[in-house]
Design an enzyme around this catalytic site. Sequence first.
Site, PDB file in Angstrom:
ATOM      1  N   GLU A   1      54.406 -11.356  26.591  1.00  0.00           N
ATOM      2  CA  GLU A   1      55.224 -11.358  27.809  1.00  0.00           C
ATOM      3  C   GLU A   1      55.944 -10.037  27.983  1.00  0.00           C
ATOM      4  O   GLU A   1      56.290  -9.374  27.000  1.00  0.00           O
ATOM      5  CB  GLU A   1      56.253 -12.481  27.743  1.00  0.00           C
ATOM      6  CG  GLU A   1      55.610 -13.847  27.799  1.00  0.00           C
ATOM      7  CD  GLU A   1      56.642 -14.950  27.885  1.00  0.00           C
ATOM      8  OE1 GLU A   1      56.499 -15.804  28.767  1.00  0.00           O
ATOM      9  OE2 GLU A   1      57.581 -14.951  27.083  1.00  0.00           O
TER      10      GLU A   1
ATOM     11  N   CYS B   1      60.690  -4.194  30.366  1.00  0.00           N
ATOM     12  CA  CYS B   1      60.924  -4.490  28.951  1.00  0.00           C
ATOM     13  C   CYS B   1      59.584  -4.916  28.349  1.00  0.00           C
ATOM     14  O   CYS B   1      58.989  -5.902  28.792  1.00  0.00           O
ATOM     15  CB  CYS B   1      61.950  -5.614  28.874  1.00  0.00           C
ATOM     16  SG  CYS B   1      62.206  -6.241  27.215  1.00  0.00           S
TER      17      CYS B   1
ATOM     18  N   CYS C   1      56.575 -12.107  16.214  1.00  0.00           N
ATOM     19  CA  CYS C   1      57.457 -11.165  15.508  1.00  0.00           C
ATOM     20  C   CYS C   1      57.601 -11.585  14.053  1.00  0.00           C
ATOM     21  O   CYS C   1      57.622 -12.769  13.743  1.00  0.00           O
ATOM     22  CB  CYS C   1      58.825 -11.123  16.182  1.00  0.00           C
ATOM     23  SG  CYS C   1      59.918  -9.882  15.450  1.00  0.00           S
TER      24      CYS C   1
ATOM     25  N   CYS D   1      64.578 -13.712  13.617  1.00  0.00           N
ATOM     26  CA  CYS D   1      66.012 -13.891  13.865  1.00  0.00           C
ATOM     27  C   CYS D   1      66.254 -15.342  14.302  1.00  0.00           C
ATOM     28  O   CYS D   1      65.460 -15.903  15.067  1.00  0.00           O
ATOM     29  CB  CYS D   1      66.492 -12.937  14.946  1.00  0.00           C
ATOM     30  SG  CYS D   1      66.227 -11.207  14.508  1.00  0.00           S
TER      31      CYS D   1
ATOM     32  N   CYS E   1      66.277 -16.361  18.151  1.00  0.00           N
ATOM     33  CA  CYS E   1      65.271 -15.760  19.033  1.00  0.00           C
ATOM     34  C   CYS E   1      64.036 -16.638  19.206  1.00  0.00           C
ATOM     35  O   CYS E   1      63.420 -17.070  18.225  1.00  0.00           O
ATOM     36  CB  CYS E   1      64.856 -14.410  18.450  1.00  0.00           C
ATOM     37  SG  CYS E   1      63.520 -13.638  19.360  1.00  0.00           S
TER      38      CYS E   1
ATOM     39  N   CYS F   1      67.264 -11.599  27.210  1.00  0.00           N
ATOM     40  CA  CYS F   1      67.143 -11.207  25.803  1.00  0.00           C
ATOM     41  C   CYS F   1      66.933 -12.395  24.864  1.00  0.00           C
ATOM     42  O   CYS F   1      67.616 -13.390  24.937  1.00  0.00           O
ATOM     43  CB  CYS F   1      68.428 -10.484  25.409  1.00  0.00           C
ATOM     44  SG  CYS F   1      68.407  -9.926  23.728  1.00  0.00           S
TER      45      CYS F   1
HETATM   46  S1  SF4 Z   1      65.295 -10.694  18.188  1.00  0.00           S
HETATM   47 FE1  SF4 Z   1      63.291 -11.750  18.123  1.00  0.00          FE
HETATM   48  S2  SF4 Z   1      61.805 -10.214  18.722  1.00  0.00           S
HETATM   49 FE2  SF4 Z   1      63.693  -9.122  18.141  1.00  0.00          FE
HETATM   50  S3  SF4 Z   1      63.438  -8.666  15.961  1.00  0.00           S
HETATM   51 FE3  SF4 Z   1      64.511 -10.617  16.047  1.00  0.00          FE
HETATM   52  S4  SF4 Z   1      62.855 -12.191  15.964  1.00  0.00           S
HETATM   53 FE4  SF4 Z   1      61.907 -10.215  16.480  1.00  0.00          FE
END
Ligand code: SF4
Length: 350
Positions: A84, A98, A105, A109, A112, A339
């Site tokens: 995306e 963006c 990923c 996090c 996220c 975000c």
């Molecule tokens: S915020 Fe999401 S996309 Fe960004 S580094 Fe952390 S897990 Fe990865």
Amino acid sequence: MDLEKLQTTLDELRQPTYRFKQIKLAIYRDLKEEFDAIDNIPQALRQKLNQALPFDELTLKSEQKSRDGSGKNLCFTQDDLAIESVLIKHGDGSRTVCVSTEAGCQINCSFCATGHSGFKRVLTQYEIVEQVLWFARTLKTTGEKVTNVVFMGMGEPFLNYDNVRNAILLLNDKDGLNLGQRRISVSTSGIIPGIERFGDEDWQVNLAISLHAPSNGLRSQLMPINRTYPLEKLMSALDAYVAKTNRRLMIEYLLLGGTNDSTRNADALADLIHSYKEVLRLSVVNLITYNPTRDSDGQWDKFRAPRPGALRAFEEILTKREIAWTRRVSFGGDISGACGQLAGEVNSEE
Ligand code: SF4
């Protein structure tokens, strides 16, 4: 378009050397969408190219438009991975794309949506740049242009450094999208070797750090990468980066209601920044308010947005402690384009 494959194909077809530049300009400057639309090359060559290689690396599957004018594109790679990218329309006329740098990923996090969707692979430089191209083509229909690119979508850019670097160079290339280096920003979760390498680059590209917590305990809970690169080492690396480059650093701080938005957290953040004189000299804290997301079962996640009173108190402390800060307006919340929200809905569609 994979430009290496294009060059190889043109060599195999024994084309004159100027053909490569002709086609490159048609793709990135003129924003042509297929070989058949490039009318300054022979028709027979267009047909051969059509048979030899795909024009686009990504297939656009859906476009969502937000009430605030922002947009989110869902694309698929040739090996069928969903990625995306988001367009943010600002009131001053700037148009920021963006981009994602990985499918999924590796950082995971806790707040996220992308982190929860798992890691598939890094994206190539062409897959990264093409996310910008898809929006540039749409904007062209209304006489608009992409003005800024931020590497803040799915993925950790510094775990895909070479492809990210090449994508930046292609975005900046005058035969590419010809986007100024100061209009490009890369955001990292704190990969110290990447920060060091970025500081060695001879360019004006901006760096942002996703900090999100002022102490190791809290940051490790929110961002497991902090166990590998703890705050004191990360801050020292950022201090050295600013000293070396004399470039402004954006410190991203995502405010999660009841988690990292207390006045104590604000004071600890100010203490941390005051401990690193170069960071203090040339950084701006960018406060972002969290947008709650739903998981694939439709359940709301465990984090919530900060209360308005908490947000104001946090800002007042930063001001009192003489920390430069801004508040990022959260765009596209109604299409999960803000975000930390990329990828949640893609996978639930499958
Ligand atoms: S915020 Fe999401 S996309 Fe960004 S580094 Fe952390 S897990 Fe990865």
